[in-house]
Design an enzyme around this catalytic site. Structure first.
Site, PDB file in Angstrom:
ATOM      1  CB  CYS A  42      11.209  29.554   1.525  1.00  0.00           C
ATOM      2  SG  CYS A  42       9.796  29.598   1.963  1.00  0.00           S
ATOM      3  CG  HIS A  87      11.517  24.613   3.322  1.00  0.00           C
ATOM      4  ND1 HIS A  87      11.108  25.004   4.447  1.00  0.00           N
ATOM      5  CD2 HIS A  87      10.969  25.912   2.460  1.00  0.00           C
ATOM      6  CE1 HIS A  87      10.172  26.223   4.135  1.00  0.00           C
ATOM      7  NE2 HIS A  87      10.325  26.714   3.054  1.00  0.00           N
ATOM      8  CD  GLU A 106      14.574  22.365   5.925  1.00  0.00           C
ATOM      9  OE1 GLU A 106      13.531  22.197   6.385  1.00  0.00           O
ATOM     10  OE2 GLU A 106      14.887  23.098   4.824  1.00  0.00           O
TER      11      GLU A 106
END
Length: 377
Positions: free
Chosen positions: A267, A351, A353
């Site tokens: 990011c 992102h 995760e």
């Protein structure tokens, strides 16, 4: 409704949305964006990347699973305000520890419901992200003045606002049913993570690859990071414009130029690595915010569904020879991933995760661990 408390959202272009207050009393001013995720509202609220932003959730029913202490992605709520279509009166989840409205009030976050979020989303999509004021004071002229006075995120360094005050260690792994979050034992690697607005689940997935993590402030000089003798350096997500973060760009550039330590950015960390490598960044019209964004891996041809939250991007026309594109968005063709051609360093715009979102691109954490393994040989 007997307990109806009015609230109003006023955009800088003069558009007014009236609804019901679902949060704290007061006013919130920031950039209004829309997020297309169907789940994960608590993770969204606690994502530091939403600092100075008022988040509109396009999914109509928000709050139906309540909130709990385990799903927070940081130490507090960072979103300036929350805009939703409907908050159900009943919530249902065995993990719930409270309701969304009480959570917003406890964290002093202004919220509004019972307005046309489809209309608001169309305005943001067609005109671009706008500055706005969300308030329970219901003074339209005053709210409009506040919205127009907000300077916007372009040129705003927010990494220093959300970063940790001092270094700390992280060894917590993924969540497991019945036991909670795992504790890392016998780590193989030591990773230093720059905190530009880091999310807890990013740290968990790095730890799951066998790493103990030292999280450090955004402005820590490169020489102090290298004194910690890391096996890898991680560049976190975060809010705001990457270009004013000259301290971070300088430190990343020194680490990349002086060593062959593996580097992984996500990011804002992706954008900062691009800037440190000679590329430029640009402000997007309305950014990418959601958990259903298709991205193409240029190395494999595979299409993955990803979680996204960013309003700035690396300009593909500015990429120097030391960088190569690795991923692109299938929504608008914007750049999603980069890799250095001369260093064991890579980065991704989304992102991976998955908090909230899909796990398709979690393999990037495996790639980081593999680079650290190879660097030891």
């Amino acid at each position: 409704m007997a307990n109806f408390e009015p609230a109003v959202l006023v955009l800088a272009d003069g558009t007014v949305f009236r609804g019901r207050s679902i949060g704290a009393a007061g006013a919130a001013v920031g950039e209004v964006v829309f997020n297309t995720a169907m789940t994960g509202y608590q993770e969204i609220l606690t994502d530091p990347s939403y600092c100075r932003q008022i988040v509109t959730l396009t999914y109509p029913h928000i709050g139906n699973t309540g909130v709990n202490a385990e799903d927070a992605e940081s130490r507090r709520v960072y979103a300036e305000g929350l805009v939703v279509r409907d908050v159900p009166r009943l919530l249902s989840s065995w993990r719930s520890q409270g309701d969304l409205t009480s959570y917003l009030r406890k964290n002093k976050v202004v919220g509004i419901a019972e307005l046309d979020t489809r209309k608001l989303t169309r305005i943001l999509r067609e005109k671009g992200a706008q500055n706005g004021c969300l308030t329970t004071e219901v003074d339209v002229e005053k709210a409009l003045a506040k919205a127009r006075a907000f300077p916007g995120l372009a040129g705003m360094d927010l990494a220093k606002v959300v970063t940790t005050d001092k270094p700390y260690e992280w060894t917590e792994g993924r969540w497991e049913l019945g036991t909670g979050h795992r504790k890392l034992e016998n780590p193989r690697f030591h990773v230093v993570a720059y905190d530009y607005g880091i999310k807890h689940n990013i740290l968990r997935l790095i730890a799951e690859r066998g790493a103990r993590i030292t999280v450090v402030p955004a402005s820590l000089p490169a020489k102090d990071v290298l004194k910690l003798r890391p096996d890898g350096v991680f560049l976190a997500n975060g809010p705001g414009d990457p270009e004013p973060c000259d301290y971070a760009i300088e430190a990343i550039g020194e680490i990349l130029d002086a060593t062959r330590i593996p580097v992984f950015g996500i990011c804002l960390g992706h954008q900062l690595m691009g800037l440190a490598s000679g590329a430029k960044t640009l402000k997007m019209k309305f950014g990418h915010h959601g958990a259903n964004h298709p991205v193409k891996d240029l190395d494999t041809g595979r299409v993955v569904i990803t979680s996204q939250n960013h309003g700035f991007a690396v300009d593909p026309a500015s990429i120097p020879g030391t960088l190569r594109p690795t991923h692109v968005s299938l929504f608008d063709g914007s750049l999603q991933g980069l890799a250095r051609t001369d260093r064991p360093a890579f980065c991704f715009q989304g992102h991976p995760e998955a908090s909230p979102g899909p796990h398709d691109i979690g393999y990037l954490f495996d790639r980081f661990a593999k680079l650290m393994d190879e660097a030891r040989q």
